[in-house]
Design a protein around this motif. Structure first.
Motif, PDB file in Angstrom:
ATOM      1  N   THR A 362     -25.980 124.532 -75.811  1.00  0.00           N
ATOM      2  CA  THR A 362     -25.040 124.707 -74.703  1.00  0.00           C
ATOM      3  C   THR A 362     -24.331 123.385 -74.432  1.00  0.00           C
ATOM      4  O   THR A 362     -24.794 122.312 -74.827  1.00  0.00           O
ATOM      5  N   ALA A 363     -23.199 123.468 -73.744  1.00  0.00           N
ATOM      6  CA  ALA A 363     -22.445 122.266 -73.383  1.00  0.00           C
ATOM      7  C   ALA A 363     -23.227 121.450 -72.359  1.00  0.00           C
ATOM      8  O   ALA A 363     -24.027 121.994 -71.581  1.00  0.00           O
ATOM      9  N   PRO A 364     -23.018 120.140 -72.311  1.00  0.00           N
ATOM     10  CA  PRO A 364     -23.839 119.293 -71.422  1.00  0.00           C
ATOM     11  C   PRO A 364     -23.667 119.616 -69.941  1.00  0.00           C
ATOM     12  O   PRO A 364     -24.631 119.509 -69.178  1.00  0.00           O
ATOM     13  N   HIS A 365     -22.490 120.026 -69.519  1.00  0.00           N
ATOM     14  CA  HIS A 365     -22.306 120.237 -68.080  1.00  0.00           C
ATOM     15  C   HIS A 365     -23.013 121.488 -67.584  1.00  0.00           C
ATOM     16  O   HIS A 365     -23.085 121.725 -66.367  1.00  0.00           O
ATOM     17  N   HIS A 366     -23.530 122.311 -68.483  1.00  0.00           N
ATOM     18  CA  HIS A 366     -24.280 123.503 -68.079  1.00  0.00           C
ATOM     19  C   HIS A 366     -25.722 123.174 -67.712  1.00  0.00           C
ATOM     20  O   HIS A 366     -26.440 124.058 -67.209  1.00  0.00           O
ATOM     21  N   GLN A 367     -26.182 121.960 -67.976  1.00  0.00           N
ATOM     22  CA  GLN A 367     -27.576 121.590 -67.703  1.00  0.00           C
ATOM     23  C   GLN A 367     -27.719 121.187 -66.232  1.00  0.00           C
ATOM     24  O   GLN A 367     -26.824 120.578 -65.644  1.00  0.00           O
ATOM     25  N   ASP A 368     -28.876 121.550 -65.651  1.00  0.00           N
ATOM     26  CA  ASP A 368     -29.095 121.265 -64.232  1.00  0.00           C
ATOM     27  C   ASP A 368     -30.058 120.105 -64.003  1.00  0.00           C
ATOM     28  O   ASP A 368     -30.460 119.852 -62.859  1.00  0.00           O
ATOM     29  N   PHE A 369     -30.455 119.392 -65.078  1.00  0.00           N
ATOM     30  CA  PHE A 369     -31.428 118.314 -64.893  1.00  0.00           C
ATOM     31  C   PHE A 369     -30.749 116.950 -64.652  1.00  0.00           C
ATOM     32  O   PHE A 369     -31.421 115.965 -64.384  1.00  0.00           O
ATOM     33  N   TRP A 370     -29.440 116.892 -64.795  1.00  0.00           N
ATOM     34  CA  TRP A 370     -28.784 115.590 -64.581  1.00  0.00           C
ATOM     35  C   TRP A 370     -28.898 115.171 -63.117  1.00  0.00           C
ATOM     36  O   TRP A 370     -28.577 115.934 -62.210  1.00  0.00           O
ATOM     37  N   VAL A 371     -29.352 113.957 -62.855  1.00  0.00           N
ATOM     38  CA  VAL A 371     -29.392 113.447 -61.479  1.00  0.00           C
ATOM     39  C   VAL A 371     -28.046 112.838 -61.097  1.00  0.00           C
ATOM     40  O   VAL A 371     -27.746 112.668 -59.905  1.00  0.00           O
ATOM     41  N   ALA A 372     -27.240 112.498 -62.088  1.00  0.00           N
ATOM     42  CA  ALA A 372     -25.878 112.015 -61.862  1.00  0.00           C
ATOM     43  C   ALA A 372     -25.090 112.281 -63.128  1.00  0.00           C
ATOM     44  O   ALA A 372     -25.594 112.089 -64.242  1.00  0.00           O
ATOM     45  N   SER A 373     -23.863 112.771 -62.983  1.00  0.00           N
ATOM     46  CA  SER A 373     -23.045 113.071 -64.160  1.00  0.00           C
ATOM     47  C   SER A 373     -21.585 113.091 -63.750  1.00  0.00           C
ATOM     48  O   SER A 373     -21.251 113.117 -62.551  1.00  0.00           O
ATOM     49  N   GLY A 374     -20.707 113.082 -64.742  1.00  0.00           N
ATOM     50  CA  GLY A 374     -19.288 113.140 -64.445  1.00  0.00           C
ATOM     51  C   GLY A 374     -18.460 112.947 -65.694  1.00  0.00           C
ATOM     52  O   GLY A 374     -18.988 112.622 -66.774  1.00  0.00           O
ATOM     53  N   TRP A 387     -35.627 107.303 -67.226  1.00  0.00           N
ATOM     54  CA  TRP A 387     -34.314 107.923 -67.241  1.00  0.00           C
ATOM     55  C   TRP A 387     -33.587 107.601 -68.536  1.00  0.00           C
ATOM     56  O   TRP A 387     -33.716 106.514 -69.088  1.00  0.00           O
ATOM     57  N   THR A 388     -32.786 108.549 -68.999  1.00  0.00           N
ATOM     58  CA  THR A 388     -32.000 108.378 -70.216  1.00  0.00           C
ATOM     59  C   THR A 388     -30.553 108.739 -69.918  1.00  0.00           C
ATOM     60  O   THR A 388     -30.275 109.770 -69.292  1.00  0.00           O
ATOM     61  N   ALA A 389     -29.622 107.876 -70.373  1.00  0.00           N
ATOM     62  CA  ALA A 389     -28.197 108.126 -70.205  1.00  0.00           C
ATOM     63  C   ALA A 389     -27.614 108.637 -71.514  1.00  0.00           C
ATOM     64  O   ALA A 389     -27.946 108.132 -72.597  1.00  0.00           O
ATOM     65  N   VAL A 390     -26.736 109.633 -71.428  1.00  0.00           N
ATOM     66  CA  VAL A 390     -26.176 110.293 -72.612  1.00  0.00           C
ATOM     67  C   VAL A 390     -24.668 110.440 -72.426  1.00  0.00           C
ATOM     68  O   VAL A 390     -24.194 110.774 -71.331  1.00  0.00           O
ATOM     69  N   VAL A 391     -23.930 110.202 -73.515  1.00  0.00           N
ATOM     70  CA  VAL A 391     -22.491 110.451 -73.539  1.00  0.00           C
ATOM     71  C   VAL A 391     -22.215 111.533 -74.581  1.00  0.00           C
ATOM     72  O   VAL A 391     -22.714 111.440 -75.713  1.00  0.00           O
ATOM     73  N   MET A 392     -21.426 112.554 -74.211  1.00  0.00           N
ATOM     74  CA  MET A 392     -21.096 113.640 -75.114  1.00  0.00           C
ATOM     75  C   MET A 392     -19.653 114.078 -74.888  1.00  0.00           C
ATOM     76  O   MET A 392     -19.037 113.727 -73.867  1.00  0.00           O
ATOM     77  N   ASN A 393     -19.130 114.802 -75.820  1.00  0.00           N
ATOM     78  CA  ASN A 393     -17.851 115.465 -75.584  1.00  0.00           C
ATOM     79  C   ASN A 393     -18.073 116.612 -74.607  1.00  0.00           C
ATOM     80  O   ASN A 393     -19.138 117.244 -74.619  1.00  0.00           O
ATOM     81  N   PRO A 394     -17.119 116.922 -73.736  1.00  0.00           N
ATOM     82  CA  PRO A 394     -17.332 117.975 -72.722  1.00  0.00           C
ATOM     83  C   PRO A 394     -17.735 119.320 -73.316  1.00  0.00           C
ATOM     84  O   PRO A 394     -18.519 120.062 -72.704  1.00  0.00           O
ATOM     85  N   ASP A 395     -17.196 119.675 -74.513  1.00  0.00           N
ATOM     86  CA  ASP A 395     -17.543 120.954 -75.129  1.00  0.00           C
ATOM     87  C   ASP A 395     -18.732 120.849 -76.063  1.00  0.00           C
ATOM     88  O   ASP A 395     -19.088 121.821 -76.743  1.00  0.00           O
ATOM     89  N   GLY A 396     -19.387 119.686 -76.123  1.00  0.00           N
ATOM     90  CA  GLY A 396     -20.540 119.503 -76.995  1.00  0.00           C
ATOM     91  C   GLY A 396     -20.193 119.388 -78.458  1.00  0.00           C
ATOM     92  O   GLY A 396     -21.081 119.544 -79.307  1.00  0.00           O
ATOM     93  N   SER A 397     -18.938 119.079 -78.789  1.00  0.00           N
ATOM     94  CA  SER A 397     -18.525 118.989 -80.191  1.00  0.00           C
ATOM     95  C   SER A 397     -18.991 117.680 -80.826  1.00  0.00           C
ATOM     96  O   SER A 397     -19.453 116.757 -80.147  1.00  0.00           O
ATOM     97  N   ARG A 398     -18.817 117.623 -82.145  1.00  0.00           N
ATOM     98  CA  ARG A 398     -19.311 116.491 -82.920  1.00  0.00           C
ATOM     99  C   ARG A 398     -18.342 115.308 -82.854  1.00  0.00           C
ATOM    100  O   ARG A 398     -17.171 115.468 -82.564  1.00  0.00           O
ATOM    101  N   VAL A 399     -18.893 114.097 -83.121  1.00  0.00           N
ATOM    102  CA  VAL A 399     -18.217 112.800 -83.144  1.00  0.00           C
ATOM    103  C   VAL A 399     -17.841 112.383 -81.715  1.00  0.00           C
ATOM    104  O   VAL A 399     -16.906 112.910 -81.105  1.00  0.00           O
ATOM    105  N   VAL A 400     -18.613 111.454 -81.210  1.00  0.00           N
ATOM    106  CA  VAL A 400     -18.381 110.897 -79.878  1.00  0.00           C
ATOM    107  C   VAL A 400     -17.841 109.474 -80.059  1.00  0.00           C
ATOM    108  O   VAL A 400     -18.505 108.621 -80.662  1.00  0.00           O
ATOM    109  N   ASP A 401     -16.651 109.226 -79.561  1.00  0.00           N
ATOM    110  CA  ASP A 401     -15.997 107.923 -79.717  1.00  0.00           C
ATOM    111  C   ASP A 401     -15.431 107.514 -78.355  1.00  0.00           C
ATOM    112  O   ASP A 401     -14.534 108.191 -77.826  1.00  0.00           O
ATOM    113  N   THR A 402     -15.959 106.432 -77.769  1.00  0.00           N
ATOM    114  CA  THR A 402     -15.543 106.079 -76.408  1.00  0.00           C
ATOM    115  C   THR A 402     -15.828 104.609 -76.129  1.00  0.00           C
ATOM    116  O   THR A 402     -16.634 103.963 -76.816  1.00  0.00           O
ATOM    117  N   ASP A 403     -15.167 104.085 -75.109  1.00  0.00           N
ATOM    118  CA  ASP A 403     -15.498 102.767 -74.570  1.00  0.00           C
ATOM    119  C   ASP A 403     -16.490 102.951 -73.433  1.00  0.00           C
ATOM    120  O   ASP A 403     -16.360 103.877 -72.624  1.00  0.00           O
TER     121      ASP A 403
END
Length: 451
Positions: A362-374, A387-403
């Motif tokens: 499922t896409a990351p924003h569908h999860q309810d365990f995040w204590v903070a997200s955006g 705690w673990t921090a994760v960066v993903m594409n909003p639709d959960g697609s492959r290749v994450v490229d960000t600053d």
């Protein structure tokens, strides 16, 4: 009445060529080449002498004569070139005394040297080294390798005043006497410090600018008395000196940390009051990018490591990326079997640990365990736990490229920085007092009784 054991004398040539000083730096290159070999040998001799003094209390005479010869050679070359420019007589290629040369140097051979003092001389000389650094630039040509100072002859006050003397000589044909006296005073100070740091005398250099070309007889050393025992009272001087130096080093580090904290606190906050880390560009070939796991453990009675210290934490990413913080066990369950990359190290080249797998269910924003997200970033008040921090594409697609950049308000930075600065200053005063006490404490002589 005797002079200081390091005796520096010089006189200005009655007639100086107006133009020769412009090329003296070129004419002395052969001397620089020789001195580039002599100074490493001087360092080796100093190391051997250190061991000899520590064991026997004596500087071996042949080694002493060689070290004195290197200093004499260096002094003559400096006097001819940009250490004074006060003679047109080309310096001889010699380690000898050369008493007829316009610049001479002599150091009285010490029959006995303190075996304890040899351990801390360079530390006791730190105030002098700072002054010599100002005089000669970067520590000076007399306390560094010849091939290093030769490339920057105009460094420091000596180089500046020598250049002034050269310009005056160029237009008037005369070397200004006042400049000569001042330059010789600075050169004399540097040579005294070089001899002391080089273990060639136990007489502490005076904090005095003895100007002029003639060595003044201003210091009464030891009047005839029973022979001194260099080892009596050594512990009484060396122990506080070593403790003082350790306190000085601790004070420098502590006060520097406090000053750095105050600089960050006053200059590096953004409009929201947060301090931001440098931006890192991260790239993951998988479906998720794990930024790392943080273990935060404190009790209600010990919240100094919690919100009161950290304040509000934040993560900033590109506006089209999802970022979330969640409990480590829940994040691991969500990403189990998912192809992802974990950041193992930040810097010019980020380090990654790649795990093979499939796409997330499922896409990351569908999860309810995040204590903070955006999207584009988040802010979060630290809480106890893993705690673990994760960066993903909003639709959960492959290749994450960000600053990515981290932020924190750090409300405790100001009091901590001031506390460190105050503690560092206190350590500097205490350490300096101990070093001064050790440096000025007299050595008892044989037969001297206590009151």
């Amino acid at each position: 009445m005797t002079t200081y054991p390091v005796r520096v004398n010089a006189h200005v040539d009655p007639v100086l060529n107006r133009w020769l000083w412009l090329v003296k730096w070129l004419l002395v290159i052969p001397h620089y080449v020789v001195l580039a070999f002599l100074w490493p040998a001087f360092a080796v001799v100093g190391l051997v002498a250190f061991v000899a003094i520590l064991v026997t209390g004596r500087y071996p005479r042949p080694l002493f004569d060689f070290a004195l010869g290197v200093l004499r050679w260096t002094w003559r070359v400096a006097y001819y070139s940009f250490g004074a420019l006060a003679t047109d007589r080309y310096p001889p290629f010699s380690l000898g005394e050369e008493p007829d040369y316009p610049a001479t140097l002599d150091i009285a051979y010490p029959e006995r040297l303190s075996r304890g003092l040899v351990l801390v001389k360079w530390l006791l000389a730190l105030p002098h080294l700072v002054i010599v650094g100002i005089f000669l630039g970067g520590g000076g040509y007399l306390v560094s390798k010849a091939d290093e100072w030769a490339l920057s002859p105009a460094g420091g006050l000596v180089g500046l005043f020598t250049l002034i003397a050269g310009v005056v000589l160029l237009f008037t044909g005369r070397y200004p006497r006042g400049v000569f006296d001042f330059v010789l005073g600075m050169d004399r100070w540097a040579l005294r410090v070089a001899a002391y740091v080089g273990l060639m005398t136990d007489a502490y250099p005076p904090f005095r600018l003895d100007t002029g070309g003639d060595e003044p007889g201003t210091t009464v050393l030891d009047a005839p008395a029973p022979p001194t025992d260099p080892d009596r009272g050594t512990a009484a001087r060396v122990v506080p000196a070593v403790l003082g130096v350790l306190l000085l080093l601790a004070g420098v580090g502590t006060s520097a940390a406090g000053a750095l904290g105050l600089w960050v606190d006053t200059t590096q906050r953004d409009a929201t009051g947060a301090i931001t880390t440098p931006v890192e560009h991260l790239h993951a070939d998988g479906y998720a990018l794990e930024l790392g796991t943080a273990e935060m453990n404190w009790t209600d009675a010990g919240r100094l490591v919690g919100e009161d210290w950290l304040g509000r934490l934040g993560i900033r990413v590109d506006h089209d990326a999802f970022v979330g913080i969640g409990p480590t066990p829940a994040v691991e369950r969500y990403l189990a079997g998912v192809e992802r990359d974990r950041v193992k190290g930040f810097g010019d080249q980020a380090l990654y640990q790649h795990s093979t797998g499939t796409a997330p269910a499922t896409a990351p924003h569908h999860q309810d365990f995040w204590v903070a997200s955006g999207y584009g970033g988040l802010t979060w008040v630290a809480q106890p736990g893993d705690w673990t921090a994760v960066v993903m594409n909003p639709d959960g697609s492959r290749v994450v490229d960000t600053d990515v950049a981290a932020t924190a308000t750090l409300p405790a930075l100001t009091p901590v920085a001031w506390s460190l600065l105050g503690a560092g200053v206190a350590l500097l005063f205490l350490g300096g007092g101990l070093v001064l006490f050790a440096a000025t404490r007299p050595t008892r002589t044989r037969g001297e009784s206590h009151a």
